[in-house]
Write a protein that holds these residues in place. Sequence first.
Motif, short mmCIF file in Angstrom:
data_model
loop_
_atom_site.label_atom_id
_atom_site.label_comp_id
_atom_site.label_asym_id
_atom_site.label_seq_id
_atom_site.Cartn_x
_atom_site.Cartn_y
_atom_site.Cartn_z
N VAL A 41 0.84 -1.20 0.00
CA VAL A 41 0.00 0.00 0.00
C VAL A 41 0.87 1.25 0.00
O VAL A 41 0.54 2.25 -0.66
CB VAL A 41 -1.06 -0.03 1.14
CG1 VAL A 41 -0.48 0.17 2.50
CG2 VAL A 41 -2.16 0.98 0.86
N VAL A 42 2.01 1.21 0.66
CA VAL A 42 2.93 2.35 0.65
C VAL A 42 3.46 2.59 -0.77
O VAL A 42 3.52 3.73 -1.24
CB VAL A 42 4.11 2.13 1.64
CG1 VAL A 42 5.21 3.15 1.41
CG2 VAL A 42 3.62 2.20 3.08
N THR A 43 3.80 1.50 -1.46
CA THR A 43 4.32 1.62 -2.82
C THR A 43 3.28 2.20 -3.76
O THR A 43 3.56 3.11 -4.55
CB THR A 43 4.78 0.23 -3.34
OG1 THR A 43 5.78 -0.26 -2.46
CG2 THR A 43 5.34 0.32 -4.75
N ALA A 44 2.06 1.68 -3.67
CA ALA A 44 0.98 2.19 -4.52
C ALA A 44 0.72 3.66 -4.23
O ALA A 44 0.58 4.48 -5.15
CB ALA A 44 -0.28 1.37 -4.29
N ALA A 45 0.69 4.01 -2.94
CA ALA A 45 0.41 5.40 -2.57
C ALA A 45 1.51 6.32 -3.08
O ALA A 45 1.24 7.43 -3.53
CB ALA A 45 0.27 5.52 -1.05
N SER A 46 2.76 5.87 -3.02
CA SER A 46 3.79 6.80 -3.47
C SER A 46 3.77 6.97 -4.97
O SER A 46 4.00 8.07 -5.47
CB SER A 46 5.17 6.48 -2.90
OG SER A 46 5.62 5.27 -3.30
N GLU A 47 3.40 5.94 -5.73
CA GLU A 47 3.27 6.10 -7.18
C GLU A 47 2.16 7.10 -7.52
O GLU A 47 2.33 7.98 -8.38
CB GLU A 47 2.95 4.76 -7.84
CG GLU A 47 4.13 3.79 -7.87
CD GLU A 47 5.25 4.24 -8.79
OE1 GLU A 47 4.96 5.01 -9.73
OE2 GLU A 47 6.39 3.83 -8.56
N ILE A 48 1.02 6.94 -6.87
CA ILE A 48 -0.09 7.84 -7.17
C ILE A 48 0.23 9.26 -6.69
O ILE A 48 -0.05 10.25 -7.38
CB ILE A 48 -1.40 7.32 -6.54
CG1 ILE A 48 -1.75 5.95 -7.15
CG2 ILE A 48 -2.54 8.31 -6.77
CD1 ILE A 48 -2.86 5.23 -6.41
N GLY A 49 0.84 9.35 -5.50
CA GLY A 49 1.21 10.67 -4.96
C GLY A 49 2.20 11.41 -5.85
O GLY A 49 2.12 12.63 -6.01
N ARG A 50 3.11 10.67 -6.43
CA ARG A 50 4.06 11.28 -7.38
C ARG A 50 3.31 11.86 -8.58
O ARG A 50 3.64 12.94 -9.07
CB ARG A 50 5.06 10.24 -7.88
CG ARG A 50 6.38 10.27 -7.20
CD ARG A 50 7.28 9.15 -7.71
NE ARG A 50 7.74 8.35 -6.59
CZ ARG A 50 8.65 8.78 -5.71
NH1 ARG A 50 9.21 9.97 -5.85
NH2 ARG A 50 9.01 8.03 -4.69
#
Length: 134
Positions: A41-50
């Motif tokens: 979930v951290v990885t997905a969130a950072s991709e979307i946040g970028r």
Amino acid sequence: MAVFRAEVLPLGSTLDIVNMRQAVRRRAIEAGFSLVDQTKVVTAASEIGRNTIVYGLGGTATLELLNDSDRRGVRITFEDKGPGIPDIELALKDGYGTGSGMGLGLGGPRRLEKEIKIDSQVGEGTRIVLTRWK
Ligand SMILES: Nc1ncnc2c1ncn2[C@@H]1O[C@H](COP(=O)(O)OP(=O)(O)O)[C@@H](O)[C@H]1O
Ligand SMILES: [Mg+2]
């Protein structure tokens, strides 16, 4: 469904990603996620946040801890008032990405998470909701 501890984080520069990643991990721990699921979930969130920062010209991430009758989850809502995504299906295609992320930003989280909802209006902005249950 009960929603606990809503927290709104700014997404203005890549420095904010570090902060957001830590906050998402805390929420995932609170929800009882395994280490592997925390990282997903951290990885997905950072991709979307970028994407919110780079394409959406900045915005916010709202983090929530969810409590259903028998399970807990994490919901992250990314919002920006950027240019919007003209063709969401096209943007989701593998290898479509034009940035440095190898096109894994949107397609990746959708594969990883299954529970991702995208609303985008050209000229108005984009809202992406990522929900993950334990
Ligand atoms: N918040 C956003 N606002 C506008 N366009 C976006 C946004 N997020 C994603 N996009 C568009 O969707 C495309 C695919 O995103 P992504 O899969 O993360 O690939 P990449 O970031 O590598 O280009 C981006 O290239 C961009 O055109
Ligand atoms: Mg991306």
